[in-house]
Design a protein around this motif. Structure first.
Motif, PDB file in Angstrom:
ATOM      1  N   GLN A 152      -5.846   6.201  -1.013  1.00  0.00           N
ATOM      2  CA  GLN A 152      -5.231   4.845  -0.573  1.00  0.00           C
ATOM      3  C   GLN A 152      -5.098   3.795  -1.890  1.00  0.00           C
ATOM      4  O   GLN A 152      -5.911   3.708  -2.733  1.00  0.00           O
ATOM      5  CB  GLN A 152      -6.151   4.003   0.394  1.00  0.00           C
ATOM      6  N   HIS A 199       1.296  -7.526   7.860  1.00  0.00           N
ATOM      7  CA  HIS A 199       1.786  -6.187   8.599  1.00  0.00           C
ATOM      8  C   HIS A 199       0.520  -6.031   9.687  1.00  0.00           C
ATOM      9  O   HIS A 199      -0.469  -6.172   9.495  1.00  0.00           O
ATOM     10  CB  HIS A 199       1.768  -5.029   7.526  1.00  0.00           C
ATOM     11  N   GLN A 242       0.754  -1.118   0.099  1.00  0.00           N
ATOM     12  CA  GLN A 242       0.046   0.037  -0.040  1.00  0.00           C
ATOM     13  C   GLN A 242       0.687   1.276   0.046  1.00  0.00           C
ATOM     14  O   GLN A 242       2.020   1.141   0.336  1.00  0.00           O
ATOM     15  CB  GLN A 242      -0.972   0.023   1.289  1.00  0.00           C
ATOM     16  N   GLN A 259       0.021  -3.046  11.682  1.00  0.00           N
ATOM     17  CA  GLN A 259      -0.195  -1.831  12.000  1.00  0.00           C
ATOM     18  C   GLN A 259      -1.463  -1.142  11.442  1.00  0.00           C
ATOM     19  O   GLN A 259      -1.501  -1.330  10.136  1.00  0.00           O
ATOM     20  CB  GLN A 259       1.047  -0.701  11.528  1.00  0.00           C
ATOM     21  N   ASN A 311      -4.361   1.162   9.925  1.00  0.00           N
ATOM     22  CA  ASN A 311      -4.133   2.876   9.427  1.00  0.00           C
ATOM     23  C   ASN A 311      -5.492   3.462   9.699  1.00  0.00           C
ATOM     24  O   ASN A 311      -6.355   3.062   9.128  1.00  0.00           O
ATOM     25  CB  ASN A 311      -3.825   2.746   7.859  1.00  0.00           C
ATOM     26  N   HIS A 331       4.475   0.551   2.177  1.00  0.00           N
ATOM     27  CA  HIS A 331       4.650  -0.513   2.979  1.00  0.00           C
ATOM     28  C   HIS A 331       3.944  -1.906   2.412  1.00  0.00           C
ATOM     29  O   HIS A 331       2.913  -1.831   1.720  1.00  0.00           O
ATOM     30  CB  HIS A 331       4.306  -0.427   4.363  1.00  0.00           C
ATOM     31  N   SER A 375       3.013   9.008   1.260  1.00  0.00           N
ATOM     32  CA  SER A 375       3.586   8.251   2.565  1.00  0.00           C
ATOM     33  C   SER A 375       3.275   6.924   2.819  1.00  0.00           C
ATOM     34  O   SER A 375       2.407   6.486   2.063  1.00  0.00           O
ATOM     35  CB  SER A 375       2.986   9.172   3.740  1.00  0.00           C
ATOM     36  N   ASN A 376       3.666   6.217   3.679  1.00  0.00           N
ATOM     37  CA  ASN A 376       3.329   4.829   4.368  1.00  0.00           C
ATOM     38  C   ASN A 376       3.290   4.000   3.256  1.00  0.00           C
ATOM     39  O   ASN A 376       2.327   3.011   3.293  1.00  0.00           O
ATOM     40  CB  ASN A 376       2.079   4.947   4.901  1.00  0.00           C
ATOM     41  N   TYR A 390      -0.084   5.782   0.230  1.00  0.00           N
ATOM     42  CA  TYR A 390      -1.215   6.945   0.297  1.00  0.00           C
ATOM     43  C   TYR A 390      -0.408   7.993  -0.221  1.00  0.00           C
ATOM     44  O   TYR A 390       0.792   8.441  -0.130  1.00  0.00           O
ATOM     45  CB  TYR A 390      -1.278   7.081   1.878  1.00  0.00           C
TER      46      TYR A 390
END
Length: 162
Positions: A99, A158, A32, A160, A162, A144, A141-142, A34
């Motif tokens: 996203q 993963h 992903q 984490q 969001n 991952h 950003s982000n 963003y």
């Protein structure tokens, strides 16, 4: 986690890993990214009012093309015969962002994490490129890896939110 870098040989030099003896298995990776932007820019994209055309469709195609070219961009990646590439782009107006989720799949001897990451990153960069005339301070950003399945190292998810 492995204690040894696989792309560094005994002499400390970078090299492409030999996957000749590895088993062919089904492998999948999801990544992903963003891109944050103003509410006005996001609205313009979603409502189809961008003068360059369908931003999401263009970014989706760019992500797919990038996944197929990953080995040309990342020096030690193997060229892969991807059997599926999917790039999903979703506006999240509550966060003033988009996203991007990329899925890559194959039956092969090495993983597809880099292809999924490259697809998500390139789709985000394409959105930036198409919208930079309207807004230059967008933030990518982000980026991952969300999930990977298959291969010797097994599955990864993963954790984490969001």
């Amino acid at each position: 986690m492995s204690e040894k870098f696989t792309h560094i040989n005994a002499d400390g030099n970078a090299h492409m890993v030999d996957v000749t003896e590895k088993n062919t298995t089904e492998r999948t990776a999801i990544a992903q990214a963003y891109i944050e932007m103003s509410a006005q820019t996001l609205t313009m994209i979603v409502e189809g009012k961008h003068h360059k055309g369908d931003v999401f469709a263009t970014a989706r195609i760019a992500g797919i093309m990038a996944a197929k070219k990953t080995s040309e961009l990342i020096p030690l990646c193997h060229p892969l015969m991807l059997t599926k590439i999917e790039v999903d782009i979703v506006a999240q107006p509550q966060h003033n962002r988009v996203q991007i989720t990329a899925l890559c799949k194959l039956a092969g001897k090495t993983g597809v994490e880099m292809e999924a990451l490259t697809a998500a990153s390139t789709a985000a960069l394409t959105i930036y490129d198409m919208c930079k005339a309207v807004q230059k301070d967008m933030i990518i950003s982000n980026i991952h890896l969300v999930e990977k399945q298959g291969g010797k190292s097994g599955n990864y998810l993963h954790n984490q939110a969001n």
